[in-house]
Write a protein that holds these residues in place. Sequence first.
Motif, short mmCIF file in Angstrom:
data_model
loop_
_atom_site.label_atom_id
_atom_site.label_comp_id
_atom_site.label_asym_id
_atom_site.label_seq_id
_atom_site.Cartn_x
_atom_site.Cartn_y
_atom_site.Cartn_z
N TRP A 283 0.81 -1.23 0.00
CA TRP A 283 0.00 0.00 0.00
C TRP A 283 0.84 1.27 0.00
O TRP A 283 0.34 2.35 0.29
N ASN A 284 2.11 1.14 -0.36
CA ASN A 284 2.98 2.30 -0.48
C ASN A 284 2.79 2.91 -1.87
O ASN A 284 3.23 2.34 -2.87
N THR A 285 2.12 4.02 -1.94
CA THR A 285 1.78 4.60 -3.25
C THR A 285 2.98 5.35 -3.83
O THR A 285 3.55 6.23 -3.19
N ARG A 286 3.32 4.98 -5.06
CA ARG A 286 4.45 5.58 -5.76
C ARG A 286 4.09 5.80 -7.23
O ARG A 286 3.17 5.17 -7.74
N ALA A 287 4.83 6.67 -7.86
CA ALA A 287 4.68 6.90 -9.30
C ALA A 287 6.02 6.64 -9.96
O ALA A 287 7.07 6.97 -9.40
N PHE A 288 5.99 6.04 -11.14
CA PHE A 288 7.22 5.69 -11.84
C PHE A 288 7.61 6.82 -12.78
O PHE A 288 6.81 7.27 -13.61
N ASP A 289 8.84 7.29 -12.64
CA ASP A 289 9.36 8.34 -13.51
C ASP A 289 10.16 7.68 -14.63
O ASP A 289 11.25 7.16 -14.40
N ALA A 290 9.58 7.68 -15.83
CA ALA A 290 10.22 6.98 -16.95
C ALA A 290 11.56 7.59 -17.31
O ALA A 290 12.48 6.89 -17.74
N ALA A 291 11.71 8.91 -17.12
CA ALA A 291 12.95 9.59 -17.50
C ALA A 291 14.13 9.10 -16.66
O ALA A 291 15.22 8.83 -17.19
N SER A 292 13.89 8.98 -15.35
CA SER A 292 14.98 8.55 -14.46
C SER A 292 14.96 7.06 -14.18
O SER A 292 15.93 6.50 -13.66
N GLY A 293 13.84 6.42 -14.51
CA GLY A 293 13.72 4.99 -14.25
C GLY A 293 13.59 4.67 -12.78
O GLY A 293 13.92 3.56 -12.34
N SER A 294 13.10 5.63 -11.99
CA SER A 294 12.99 5.44 -10.54
C SER A 294 11.58 5.75 -10.06
O SER A 294 10.77 6.33 -10.79
N TRP A 295 11.29 5.35 -8.82
CA TRP A 295 9.98 5.56 -8.22
C TRP A 295 10.00 6.77 -7.31
O TRP A 295 11.01 7.06 -6.65
N MET A 296 8.86 7.46 -7.25
CA MET A 296 8.70 8.61 -6.34
C MET A 296 7.45 8.40 -5.50
O MET A 296 6.39 8.06 -6.04
N SER A 297 7.57 8.59 -4.20
CA SER A 297 6.41 8.47 -3.32
C SER A 297 5.42 9.58 -3.63
O SER A 297 5.81 10.72 -3.92
N ILE A 298 4.13 9.24 -3.60
CA ILE A 298 3.09 10.24 -3.89
C ILE A 298 2.00 10.19 -2.83
O ILE A 298 1.79 9.17 -2.17
N GLY A 299 1.30 11.28 -2.68
CA GLY A 299 0.19 11.37 -1.75
C GLY A 299 -0.63 12.59 -2.08
O GLY A 299 -0.27 13.39 -2.96
N GLY A 300 -1.75 12.78 -1.41
CA GLY A 300 -2.59 13.95 -1.62
C GLY A 300 -3.08 14.07 -3.04
O GLY A 300 -3.58 13.11 -3.64
N THR A 301 -2.91 15.26 -3.62
CA THR A 301 -3.40 15.53 -4.98
C THR A 301 -2.73 14.63 -6.01
O THR A 301 -3.37 14.16 -6.95
#
Length: 472
Positions: free
Chosen positions: A206-224
Amino acid sequence: MNKEQEEGSFRRELGLLDGTMLVVGSMIGSGIFIVSADIARQVGSAGWLILIWVLTGVITVIAAVSYGELSAMYPKAGGQYVYLKEAYNKLIAFLYGWSFFAVIQTGTIAAVGVAFSKFAAYLYEPFSDENILMNLGGFQLNAAQLVSIVTIIILTYINSRGVKDGKILQTFLTIIKILSLLGLVAGGFFFGANTAVWDANWSDAWNTRAFDAASGSWMSIGGTALLSGIAAAMVGSLFSSDAWVGVTFIAGEIRKPERNVGLSLFLGTFIVSVIYILANLMYVAVMPLQEIATAKSDRVAVDAAQYIFGDTGTIIIAVMIMISTFACNNGLIMAGARVYYTMAGDGLFFKKASRLNASGVPGWALWFQCIWASVLCLTGKYGDLLDYVMIIVIIFYILTIAGIFILRKKQPDTVRPYKAFGYPVLPVIYILFAGAICIALLLTRLNTCGWGVLIMLAGIPVFYLSKPAAEN
């Protein structure tokens, strides 16, 4: 011939099985094989991936059983167009029909046709979109476009010969793809499942993340950002679960429509929702989430099949998707023409579309649809239209379900052989949930969804220009 006589000339040759197979066959196209990659990139966890598909299944079934009341009240050709006309007025119904012909149905037919050709290229490379057949200035005709157009023409011809030919093909191909999908799911659980992979995918579910295709890495996301990700993710899952409404368009050709249309809607959407959830659980059991999110060209099922079946997996999936997309387009082509037929009867579409041919089907409407879908195949841009196709679809689903409340006040004495399950709670839940998705899409993807709304609103001047013809 008056309208009632034209309705009576439809041949009621479809039963409950045929209706259910139309729903299932129209819903299962290529989406379940690819969109999970984008969903994984948007929300970044196994738990959210599965939850997105569960929520999609729940609201799809809620919408379908709500439509059951309307289909029982108006068991005739045209389906959703008729419901909107009865609940609101001809303008709202026309805006739906306008959007349906301009983008929704024909654009989906074109997209599914090209999906067929792309996977056909796995078996025969010359069918690839890289095989350029003709150059005319800035326009290029490639083999994939030509193959997609040929399949649309073949299916239109089959359906122009009568509903019986179309239903036999639809039922046969749909049964094959249900068994194929279930076989893929079972094969994944029994032969491709990896306990270590499953545990790893669910360890941080349940750890919400978004994948950044440019860097090939994940970023944690929340809220909006999380709300935006969920809305974007659900565009794909809702698109994959759409087209169930098609059975309402052919209600004039279904035996005991007041019973069988609503039951077909429930059974079809429930079966597909269960299969979709099982397929995604299989993906999570077979592949690390990172590989689901980064599958080449988003072809998650192809990568999963590689784990399950080895090198032959790609060929197996290519054949499955070709069968799936062919059956999907057969259902879309069969159902869509009935909307134009009904619109033409109201003076809001080409007059010839209101005519039934010698086989008792709207032949002209089928061929008008074929021509425009083929043109969209040539543009090659419909794949980018997903956001604004879906926002139009969802808006009209909301209006139609809200129409249940309006019609209960407007036509309290109309016979209702079936009443919406869970009324008023479930319809209200759908309206609120779907409305929230529309708002989120407009806030976060205005550049695409805004175009969808503009396409719909562009129908207003067209309606008033055509209104004199409708009143003659």
